[in-house]
Write a protein that holds these residues in place. Structure first.
Motif, PDB file in Angstrom:
ATOM      1  N   GLY A  21      42.117   9.409 -29.024  1.00  0.00           N
ATOM      2  CA  GLY A  21      40.679   9.651 -28.922  1.00  0.00           C
ATOM      3  C   GLY A  21      40.277  11.071 -29.277  1.00  0.00           C
ATOM      4  O   GLY A  21      39.097  11.359 -29.446  1.00  0.00           O
ATOM      5  N   VAL A  22      41.255  11.956 -29.398  1.00  0.00           N
ATOM      6  CA  VAL A  22      40.937  13.339 -29.779  1.00  0.00           C
ATOM      7  C   VAL A  22      40.819  13.410 -31.294  1.00  0.00           C
ATOM      8  O   VAL A  22      41.685  12.932 -32.027  1.00  0.00           O
ATOM      9  CB  VAL A  22      42.023  14.312 -29.271  1.00  0.00           C
ATOM     10  CG1 VAL A  22      41.845  15.691 -29.869  1.00  0.00           C
ATOM     11  CG2 VAL A  22      41.982  14.363 -27.750  1.00  0.00           C
ATOM     12  N   LYS A  23      39.713  13.981 -31.768  1.00  0.00           N
ATOM     13  CA  LYS A  23      39.499  14.015 -33.217  1.00  0.00           C
ATOM     14  C   LYS A  23      39.703  15.405 -33.806  1.00  0.00           C
ATOM     15  O   LYS A  23      39.881  15.554 -35.006  1.00  0.00           O
ATOM     16  CB  LYS A  23      38.075  13.532 -33.544  1.00  0.00           C
ATOM     17  CG  LYS A  23      37.804  12.103 -33.096  1.00  0.00           C
ATOM     18  CD  LYS A  23      38.687  11.107 -33.835  1.00  0.00           C
ATOM     19  CE  LYS A  23      38.456   9.690 -33.344  1.00  0.00           C
ATOM     20  NZ  LYS A  23      39.411   8.743 -33.907  1.00  0.00           N
ATOM     21  N   ALA A  24      39.611  16.418 -32.980  1.00  0.00           N
ATOM     22  CA  ALA A  24      39.875  17.764 -33.489  1.00  0.00           C
ATOM     23  C   ALA A  24      40.103  18.711 -32.320  1.00  0.00           C
ATOM     24  O   ALA A  24      39.511  18.572 -31.267  1.00  0.00           O
ATOM     25  CB  ALA A  24      38.712  18.271 -34.332  1.00  0.00           C
ATOM     26  N   VAL A  25      41.021  19.645 -32.544  1.00  0.00           N
ATOM     27  CA  VAL A  25      41.205  20.753 -31.616  1.00  0.00           C
ATOM     28  C   VAL A  25      41.131  22.013 -32.461  1.00  0.00           C
ATOM     29  O   VAL A  25      41.826  22.123 -33.467  1.00  0.00           O
ATOM     30  CB  VAL A  25      42.576  20.682 -30.902  1.00  0.00           C
ATOM     31  CG1 VAL A  25      42.714  21.843 -29.918  1.00  0.00           C
ATOM     32  CG2 VAL A  25      42.749  19.352 -30.196  1.00  0.00           C
ATOM     33  N   VAL A  26      40.261  22.925 -32.098  1.00  0.00           N
ATOM     34  CA  VAL A  26      40.121  24.132 -32.926  1.00  0.00           C
ATOM     35  C   VAL A  26      40.308  25.387 -32.081  1.00  0.00           C
ATOM     36  O   VAL A  26      40.007  25.414 -30.900  1.00  0.00           O
ATOM     37  CB  VAL A  26      38.742  24.178 -33.637  1.00  0.00           C
ATOM     38  CG1 VAL A  26      38.608  23.041 -34.622  1.00  0.00           C
ATOM     39  CG2 VAL A  26      37.593  24.170 -32.634  1.00  0.00           C
ATOM     40  N   THR A  27      40.852  26.406 -32.742  1.00  0.00           N
ATOM     41  CA  THR A  27      40.984  27.728 -32.130  1.00  0.00           C
ATOM     42  C   THR A  27      40.391  28.732 -33.116  1.00  0.00           C
ATOM     43  O   THR A  27      39.864  28.332 -34.169  1.00  0.00           O
ATOM     44  CB  THR A  27      42.460  28.082 -31.883  1.00  0.00           C
ATOM     45  OG1 THR A  27      43.106  28.166 -33.159  1.00  0.00           O
ATOM     46  CG2 THR A  27      43.140  27.036 -31.015  1.00  0.00           C
ATOM     47  N   ALA A  28      40.517  29.995 -32.805  1.00  0.00           N
ATOM     48  CA  ALA A  28      39.968  31.023 -33.690  1.00  0.00           C
ATOM     49  C   ALA A  28      40.458  30.871 -35.121  1.00  0.00           C
ATOM     50  O   ALA A  28      39.744  31.180 -36.079  1.00  0.00           O
ATOM     51  CB  ALA A  28      40.317  32.406 -33.153  1.00  0.00           C
ATOM     52  N   ARG A  55      36.227  33.913 -38.052  1.00  0.00           N
ATOM     53  CA  ARG A  55      36.633  35.139 -37.344  1.00  0.00           C
ATOM     54  C   ARG A  55      35.823  36.360 -37.773  1.00  0.00           C
ATOM     55  O   ARG A  55      36.323  37.474 -37.793  1.00  0.00           O
ATOM     56  CB  ARG A  55      38.129  35.407 -37.548  1.00  0.00           C
ATOM     57  CG  ARG A  55      39.009  34.307 -36.979  1.00  0.00           C
ATOM     58  CD  ARG A  55      40.393  34.224 -37.629  1.00  0.00           C
ATOM     59  NE  ARG A  55      41.125  35.467 -37.508  1.00  0.00           N
ATOM     60  CZ  ARG A  55      42.211  35.616 -36.761  1.00  0.00           C
ATOM     61  NH1 ARG A  55      42.676  34.603 -36.059  1.00  0.00           N
ATOM     62  NH2 ARG A  55      42.845  36.755 -36.718  1.00  0.00           N
ATOM     63  N   VAL A  56      34.588  36.115 -38.157  1.00  0.00           N
ATOM     64  CA  VAL A  56      33.698  37.226 -38.538  1.00  0.00           C
ATOM     65  C   VAL A  56      32.979  37.706 -37.281  1.00  0.00           C
ATOM     66  O   VAL A  56      32.352  36.901 -36.604  1.00  0.00           O
ATOM     67  CB  VAL A  56      32.604  36.725 -39.515  1.00  0.00           C
ATOM     68  CG1 VAL A  56      31.761  37.889 -40.024  1.00  0.00           C
ATOM     69  CG2 VAL A  56      33.208  35.949 -40.647  1.00  0.00           C
ATOM     70  N   PRO A  57      33.062  38.972 -36.975  1.00  0.00           N
ATOM     71  CA  PRO A  57      32.309  39.441 -35.809  1.00  0.00           C
ATOM     72  C   PRO A  57      30.808  39.335 -36.085  1.00  0.00           C
ATOM     73  O   PRO A  57      30.354  39.597 -37.202  1.00  0.00           O
ATOM     74  CB  PRO A  57      32.719  40.901 -35.650  1.00  0.00           C
ATOM     75  CG  PRO A  57      33.797  41.144 -36.637  1.00  0.00           C
ATOM     76  CD  PRO A  57      33.784  40.047 -37.644  1.00  0.00           C
ATOM     77  N   PHE A  58      30.087  38.903 -35.097  1.00  0.00           N
ATOM     78  CA  PHE A  58      28.644  38.742 -35.261  1.00  0.00           C
ATOM     79  C   PHE A  58      28.002  38.953 -33.898  1.00  0.00           C
ATOM     80  O   PHE A  58      28.680  39.182 -32.891  1.00  0.00           O
ATOM     81  CB  PHE A  58      28.316  37.342 -35.795  1.00  0.00           C
ATOM     82  CG  PHE A  58      28.600  36.257 -34.792  1.00  0.00           C
ATOM     83  CD1 PHE A  58      29.887  35.765 -34.615  1.00  0.00           C
ATOM     84  CD2 PHE A  58      27.585  35.757 -33.977  1.00  0.00           C
ATOM     85  CE1 PHE A  58      30.152  34.793 -33.657  1.00  0.00           C
ATOM     86  CE2 PHE A  58      27.853  34.773 -33.015  1.00  0.00           C
ATOM     87  CZ  PHE A  58      29.139  34.298 -32.852  1.00  0.00           C
ATOM     88  N   GLU A  76      27.710  43.529 -33.219  1.00  0.00           N
ATOM     89  CA  GLU A  76      28.592  42.467 -33.699  1.00  0.00           C
ATOM     90  C   GLU A  76      29.884  42.476 -32.891  1.00  0.00           C
ATOM     91  O   GLU A  76      30.924  42.920 -33.360  1.00  0.00           O
ATOM     92  CB  GLU A  76      28.781  42.625 -35.190  1.00  0.00           C
ATOM     93  CG  GLU A  76      27.419  42.506 -35.863  1.00  0.00           C
ATOM     94  CD  GLU A  76      27.455  42.438 -37.365  1.00  0.00           C
ATOM     95  OE1 GLU A  76      28.403  42.956 -37.962  1.00  0.00           O
ATOM     96  OE2 GLU A  76      26.495  41.855 -37.916  1.00  0.00           O
ATOM     97  N   ASP A  77      29.772  41.988 -31.683  1.00  0.00           N
ATOM     98  CA  ASP A  77      30.933  41.994 -30.790  1.00  0.00           C
ATOM     99  C   ASP A  77      31.316  40.594 -30.336  1.00  0.00           C
ATOM    100  O   ASP A  77      31.970  40.417 -29.342  1.00  0.00           O
ATOM    101  CB  ASP A  77      30.670  42.917 -29.588  1.00  0.00           C
ATOM    102  CG  ASP A  77      29.379  42.559 -28.854  1.00  0.00           C
ATOM    103  OD1 ASP A  77      28.753  41.540 -29.208  1.00  0.00           O
ATOM    104  OD2 ASP A  77      28.998  43.301 -27.933  1.00  0.00           O
ATOM    105  N   TRP A  78      30.838  39.580 -31.073  1.00  0.00           N
ATOM    106  CA  TRP A  78      31.234  38.204 -30.734  1.00  0.00           C
ATOM    107  C   TRP A  78      32.154  37.682 -31.814  1.00  0.00           C
ATOM    108  O   TRP A  78      32.086  38.098 -32.959  1.00  0.00           O
ATOM    109  CB  TRP A  78      30.044  37.237 -30.746  1.00  0.00           C
ATOM    110  CG  TRP A  78      28.939  37.420 -29.821  1.00  0.00           C
ATOM    111  CD1 TRP A  78      28.582  38.573 -29.179  1.00  0.00           C
ATOM    112  CD2 TRP A  78      27.995  36.426 -29.437  1.00  0.00           C
ATOM    113  NE1 TRP A  78      27.466  38.328 -28.419  1.00  0.00           N
ATOM    114  CE2 TRP A  78      27.086  37.032 -28.559  1.00  0.00           C
ATOM    115  CE3 TRP A  78      27.837  35.072 -29.752  1.00  0.00           C
ATOM    116  CZ2 TRP A  78      26.014  36.332 -27.982  1.00  0.00           C
ATOM    117  CZ3 TRP A  78      26.774  34.379 -29.194  1.00  0.00           C
ATOM    118  CH2 TRP A  78      25.876  35.005 -28.308  1.00  0.00           C
TER     119      TRP A  78
END
Lengths: 156, 295, 757
Positions: free
Chosen positions: C63-70, C75-78, C83-85
């Motif tokens: 049932g899991v369709k995607a797992v995402v990490t950074a 990975r663009v700071p914004f 821009e610290d996120w």
């Protein structure tokens, strides 16, 4: 494991099969598409999920669907008949008792339960009946006014 | 948060329940109103593999009046307590406390048995039941046993319930003639709150001699379980009714409790509030005016 | 003042019928075909390096369709300001609740289960939670910035040292305003859909649709046209619902799965990763002359931004100097510092810093009034800015009803009599505030509002705007304004949901700007549509457009009611003569606000400045410390009230939030972890905790607002904490400088007070 159950929702008998861990709220929203019942906290603290179970107000998030087997459930969708609104709904509109509207369905159902038991409530009784329905927009005042406008003064 | 899957067991009789309890031991939990249990399960604090649904069992429902006692089925909901005509005179103290629980929604689901088995130090039904000398009837395949509520509540979340038992009913003896009583509950707001401190009081007086006869005091939220304030009771019992005496007894009650500091209040504040609430509760039970207090 | 058919009338929200029937589809109700459900794995550490993430088990779950990490993000700071996120944590986490990974699954339950299967190896880092500690040398650095300082604000005017020497009374105190949570009833939510061309449609609960779009384009590395933002109805915001990683994690998941993904915070997540109020330490010193003229103000503020700056530096800046345009201070010294901490990022909450400072200033003013033996109400009237004045920072007060607000509140509350009837434990307190209707400094590039009015052949009027109705009733106000301009009933008007494909670019709903900016925008658009209708009708009546009027659903020749046609007839003729083209009015409004000078802050940040005076009457239980608010009077200068009932609703809601903040609301944070992330222990006032609230509307016609209107959202709450604190002082003679003023604090103070006697 899936269990069969019956539920009378807004006067309609529904037979369905649910896993044990499904709450009444999840059944109403996800299985039956009755999304007027909201989830605000999932822990029985905000009252956005208030429905009437055999005419009594309960938190649908704190009941397993199976616990409601064989019972009657009234959700906000069951209150108005066609385009005719229930008097409480009319009063909420008239008195500006609605802002974002997320608490409104639960609030109206709590008001209904109150007025059915206590047709002529005092302001204190109205406020006491709403302690389980959290509203962050209105400060409750116009909600209380709306419900009090329906109190059957003089004949009680 | 969503509930994790579990098996749902629907017993059709008490015997079924007992057998399920024997079969599954601590893998199964009894489900009454669910207002505490389901929240704990959603928060992953407990994850039972099986729930035994008690709700359909009519044996556990209803309030029955016998000659000298009242038997309250474990599944009696708070709202039923509020409305029951049987809860008259001293027994009415329980109804009064029931009105101060959570919200109407919670009171339509939550039960007296659930409230006691959950064994929160702040359980609203417990202090009134303690002063009403309640016993609980615990039931299993082996039969019934009755123990005083005071012995049943053993710690936060802990009771004398054995793995194979359920709480069947609460038994209240007849309160003394002419009982005066009240329940005060202090929260952080005037509704929908757990007690920071709660006080149940039940007294009888001798109007001619202007003395207290029986004095029973119970405190909530200021010890690992709801407790009787026996030293304070002793101090008042048989003595002249007077503001000073009441105040002194209230101080004694404050000394004999064991409050904790948590994010709701400090221990010092709770202790101080025991003093204030006991004084006010005793006064209110006697009909003296007190300031509006708590929930 | 005009004779209006719509403006000034108390009408229910135009979507109230849907809301009472449960028919309104909120963001968390949306369901698109094939939709997946997303959840975020959040850090349980306040500060830690991520060594390794193993999501293999989670990926294998049925049932899991995607797992995402950074790794799966640009990975663009914004960030909206600094821009610290990043969308998901890169290398390290900075607060408990920080977004580490995200899962999309066929249902929420499976998504939650998958989260449990993701293994993250962390190396814990030293963390810092208090802004003062975070500024000390050697404190752990959260973003590598020196002393963790996000930004500093300084502003000096006049000669402060000499001024204080010349003052007859000087009062200084250290205040603390705590971290509180907006507690909108619908948690943060979104649905994001990626179409085959890679274009993303965000269905968002956001107060700032157009600005969110810009920020997200940068975060996702996409051109602006690849992002569409739609704003369905949503359940409250109070400042919190702007940009959030929840939306962006949804976007990444949707890109990955090519399915729509719905993300909804549960309440606990919303507490730990929402955007609560910026807590502030405020050192305030104010001096006045013997006659009660306020002369000098010195303030030093330290605000905790949490682990991302978001808008906190602008909020601290607002706290630093907005009140200088409430009273006529002549000498100022101001210092504000915004500091990173390893706590949940803090941001906007009704009042935007002005609420924090108003607590400090209005508490201080009561102490000055007392020292001068002056009525606190009189002190406010004497110093309050009046219509036509220009404040020390250049703010042009087009209208000020402050004095009338004070008078109304004083009169209605029984102020004079109750001040005289002294009884220990009973008290009455007053506080005032100013605010803005839109903040020029919020967006440097432009200021303004715009609207589109589209009238189809059938005569239905569809209004487009670029703001955001978070539940306050903004759509209804826009409908009233358009109906007034077009002389039709509200039943003819519909307000479209904001959709960046269709709606004008708008800055959104914050800074109490909706009525003035959005209102003026749609008013200009309606006027443009009206001009076209008049041209069409002029031809039919063989007259000139200026001879026509639109009233009661008709277009008539002025003074000749028999020469008239119904609105829809004129529309129909016009649309058919124009080959089917609808009547489309577009309009905009650009106020002559002035961007504050970066150094001197001199400018004029808003076209219209609302004012208020609130009075609280309390009873303090001196044995338990509990405060009962007995009566509440709130007089607000709202300019011309477009919808009095809606404004009262804003006032009542704001006051209750203010009473809650004053007396009980508090996020308890220990070592960066919120200990009360639920409504059980984050206590707010319920219906029994609040008094009757008497609202009074003071209506000077503002030269810039639509029909003379000003905003109301934030001023409704700004003075409430101080009004309550001042009432408590009046009741028991003890000044509380830290919020919330809990029973325990009161009782402790009463005991200390008795000891010291």
């Amino acid at each position: 494991m899936i269990y069969p159950m019956k539920l009378t929702v807004n006067d309609e008998l529904i037979e369905l099969e649910v896993p044990a861990h499904r709450t009444l709220l999840e059944v109403l929203r996800n299985d039956l598409g009755l999304k007027g019942t909201k989830e605000g906290c999932g822990a029985g603290e905000c009252g956005a999920c208030t429905v009437l179970l055999d005419d009594e107000p309960v938190n649908a998030c704190l009941i397993l669907a199976l616990q409601a087997d064989g019972k009657r459930v009234t959700t906000i969708e069951g209150l108005s008949k066609g385009s005719n609104l229930h008097a409480i709904q009319e009063a909420f509109i008239r008195h500006g008792a609605i802002q974002c509207g997320f608490c409104t369905p639960g609030m109206i159902l709590s008001a209904k339960a109150l007025l059915e038991r206590t047709p002529n409530p005092t302001e204190k009784e109205v406020r006491r009946s709403l302690v389980g329905n959290f509203c962050r927009c209105t400060g409750y005042q116009k909600i209380v006014e709306a419900i009090l406008s329906l109190a059957k003064r003089g004949d009680g | 948060m969503r509930l994790k899957p579990f098996e749902f067991l629907n017993p059709s009789s008490l015997e079924d329940v007992f057998e399920l309890l024997v079969r599954y031991g601590n893998e199964a939990k009894c489900l009454a109103g669910g207002t505490d249990l389901l929240v704990q399960m959603k928060q992953r604090r407990i994850l039972p593999k099986r729930l035994i649904n008690l709700l359909p069992l009519s044996e556990l429902k209803g309030i029955h009046k016998a000659e000298d006692s009242l038997r309250i089925g474990a599944l009696t909901r708070h709202v039923d307590l509020e409305r029951s005509a049987f809860l008259e005179k001293g027994w009415n103290l329980l109804a009064l406390a029931a009105t101060k629980i959570g919200s109407p929604q919670i009171r339509h689901l939550g039960t007296i048995g659930g409230n006691l088995c959950n064994a929160s130090p702040s359980a609203d039904t417990a202090p009134p039941l303690l002063v009403l000398h309640a016993t609980v009837c615990l039931s299993s395949l082996k039969g019934n046993r009755q123990i005083p509520l005071e012995a049943f509540l053993t710690g936060p979340g802990q009771t004398g319930l054995r793995e194979d038992e359920i709480l069947k009913e609460v038994i209240l003896p007849k309160p003394p003639e002419g009982s005066l009583f009240t329940y005060l509950k202090l929260g952080r707001r005037k509704s929908m709150d757990l007690a920071l401190v709660s006080v149940a009081v039940l007294v009888t007086i001798n109007p001619e001699r202007k003395t207290f006869e029986q004095v029973r005091l119970a405190l909530g939220s200021v010890a690992p379980t709801p407790i009787r304030a026996r030293a304070a009771e002793k101090q008042l019992g048989g003595n002249l009714i007077g503001e000073e005496a009441i105040r002194e007894a209230a101080e004694t009650a404050a000394q004999e409790c064991q409050p904790m500091t948590d994010l709701r209040a400090t221990a010092e504040y709770r202790r101080e509030m025991v003093k204030v609430l006991v004084e006010r509760a005793v006064k209110q039970s006697l009909g003296f005016p007190i300031p509006p207090t708590g929930i | 003042m005009g004779n209006y058919s719509m403006i000034g009338h108390s009408v229910p929200q135009i979507d109230a019928r849907d809301k009472v029937r449960g028919m309104t589809e909120f963001v968390s109700d949306l369901q698109l075909p094939g939709m997946l459900y997303g959840k975020i794995l959040r850090s349980s550490y306040p500060h830690a390096r991520i060594l390794h993430i193993d999501s293999s088990k989670a990926r294998r779950l049925k049932g899991v369709k995607a797992v995402v990490t950074a790794e799966d993000t640009p990975r663009v700071p914004f960030g909206p300001r600094t821009e610290d996120w990043t969308i998901l944590a890169v290398d390290k986490v900075r607060f408990v609740g920080d977004e580490v990974a995200a899962v999309a699954a066929v249902d929420e339950e499976t998504a939650e289960e998958a989260l449990d299967l993701i293994r993250v190896e962390y190396e814990e880092l030293p963390a810092v939670f208090d802004p003062i500690e975070a500024m000390q040398p050697g404190a752990p650095l959260i973003h590598g910035k020196e002393r963790n300082i996000v930004s500093e604000f300084q502003l000096n005017k006049g000669d402060i040292e000499r001024a204080f020497q010349e003052c007859a009374v000087v009062y200084s105190a250290h205040y603390f305003t705590n971290q509180v949570y907006q507690a909108y009833l619908e948690p943060m939510a979104c649905v994001v859909q990626c179409d085959p061309s890679g274009r993303l449609t965000f269905y968002l609960a956001t107060q700032i649709p157009s600005m969110t779009r810009i920020t997200y384009a940068k975060a996702l590395g996409l051109p602006l046209e690849k992002i569409r933002v739609v704003v369905p109805p949503y359940g409250g915001a109070f400042g919190a619902k702007m940009e959030t990683n929840l939306h962006l994690a949804g976007a990444i998941l949707s890109q990955k799965t090519q399915k729509p993904v719905r993300m909804v915070n549960n309440r606990e997540e919303d507490f730990m990763a929402g955007n609560p109020r910026v807590p502030m330490y405020i050192d305030l010193k104010v001096g006045a002359s013997q006659q009660g003229k306020l002369i000098a103000k010195e303030v030093k503020i330290i605000g905790a931004s949490g682990a991302r700056a978001v808008y906190s530096m602008a909020i601290v800046a607002t706290a630093c100097y907005r009140v200088d345009s409430l009273y006529r201070f002549e000498h100022l010294r101001t210092e504000g510092v915004t500091v990173y901490t390893n706590t949940v990022p803090t941001s906007c909450f009704r009042g935007f810093g002005n609420a924090q400072m108003t607590f400090a200033l209005e508490s201080t003013l009561d102490m000055i009034a007392e020292a001068l033996k002056m009525d606190p109400a009189e002190l406010r009237i004497k110093n309050g800015l009046k219509t036509g004045e220009v404040s020390i920072h250049g703010w042009q007060i087009g209208s000020s009803g402050l004095e009338e607000c004070v008078q109304k509140a004083v009169e209605a509350s029984g102020w004079k009599r109750k001040r005289e009837e002294k009884r220990f434990g009973h008290g009455i307190g007053l506080a005032c505030c100013n605010h803005v209707s839109g903040n020029r400094a919020f967006s440097r590039e432009f200021d303004g509002g715009a609207g589109i009015v589209r009238i189809g052949r059938e005569g239905k009027v569809l209004v487009y705007h670029g703001e955001s109705d978070m539940g306050q009733g903004q759509k209804t106000v826009f409908a009233q304004i358009v109906a007034e301009e077009l002389g039709v009933g509200l039943d003819r008007i519909e307000v479209a949901q904001v959709d960046t494909d269709l709606s004008p670019f708008g800055m959104g709903s914050f800074a109490t700007r909706g009525t003035v900016f959005g209102g003026n925008g749609v008013k200009a658009a309606a006027r443009h549509a009206k001009e076209q209708l008049c041209e069409i009708a002029a031809e039919l009546f063989e007259t000139v457009p200026s001879q026509l009027e639109l009233r009661e659903g008709k277009i008539s020749v002025i003074g000749e009611p028999e020469r008239s046609l119904s609105f829809e007839k004129v529309v129909e003729i016009g649309v058919l003569r124009r080959g089917g083209a609808p009547i489309v009015g577009t309009g905009f409004w650009v106020p002559d606000t002035v961007l504050p000078d970066p150094i001197t802050k001199y400018g004029n940040i808003s076209p219209a400045y609302p004012f208020a005076c609130q009075i609280a009457e309390v009873e303090v239980d001196t044995e338990t410390g509990h405060v009962t608010v007995l009566q509440y009077t709130a007089a607000h200068d709202v300019g011309k009230a477009v919808n009095p009932m809606a404004i009262e609703g804003q006032i009542e809601g704001g006051v209750v939030q203010g009473i809650g903040w004053a007396l009980m609301e508090n996020m308890v944070v220990e070592k960066g972890k919120v200990l009360n992330p639920d409504f059980r222990d984050y206590v707010m006032p319920g219906p029994l905790d609040i008094p009757p609230i008497h609202s009074f509307l003071v209506e000077p016609v503002d030269p810039n607002g639509p029909f003379g209107a000003k905003g109301i959202g934030e001023p409704a709450l700004n003075p409430s904490t101080a009004a309550v604190a001042n009432a408590i002082y009046d009741a028991i003679g003890i000044r509380f400088t830290e919020l919330p003023i809990t029973p325990e604090k009161i009782l402790r103070a009463l005991k200390d007070h008795q000891k010291n006697k």
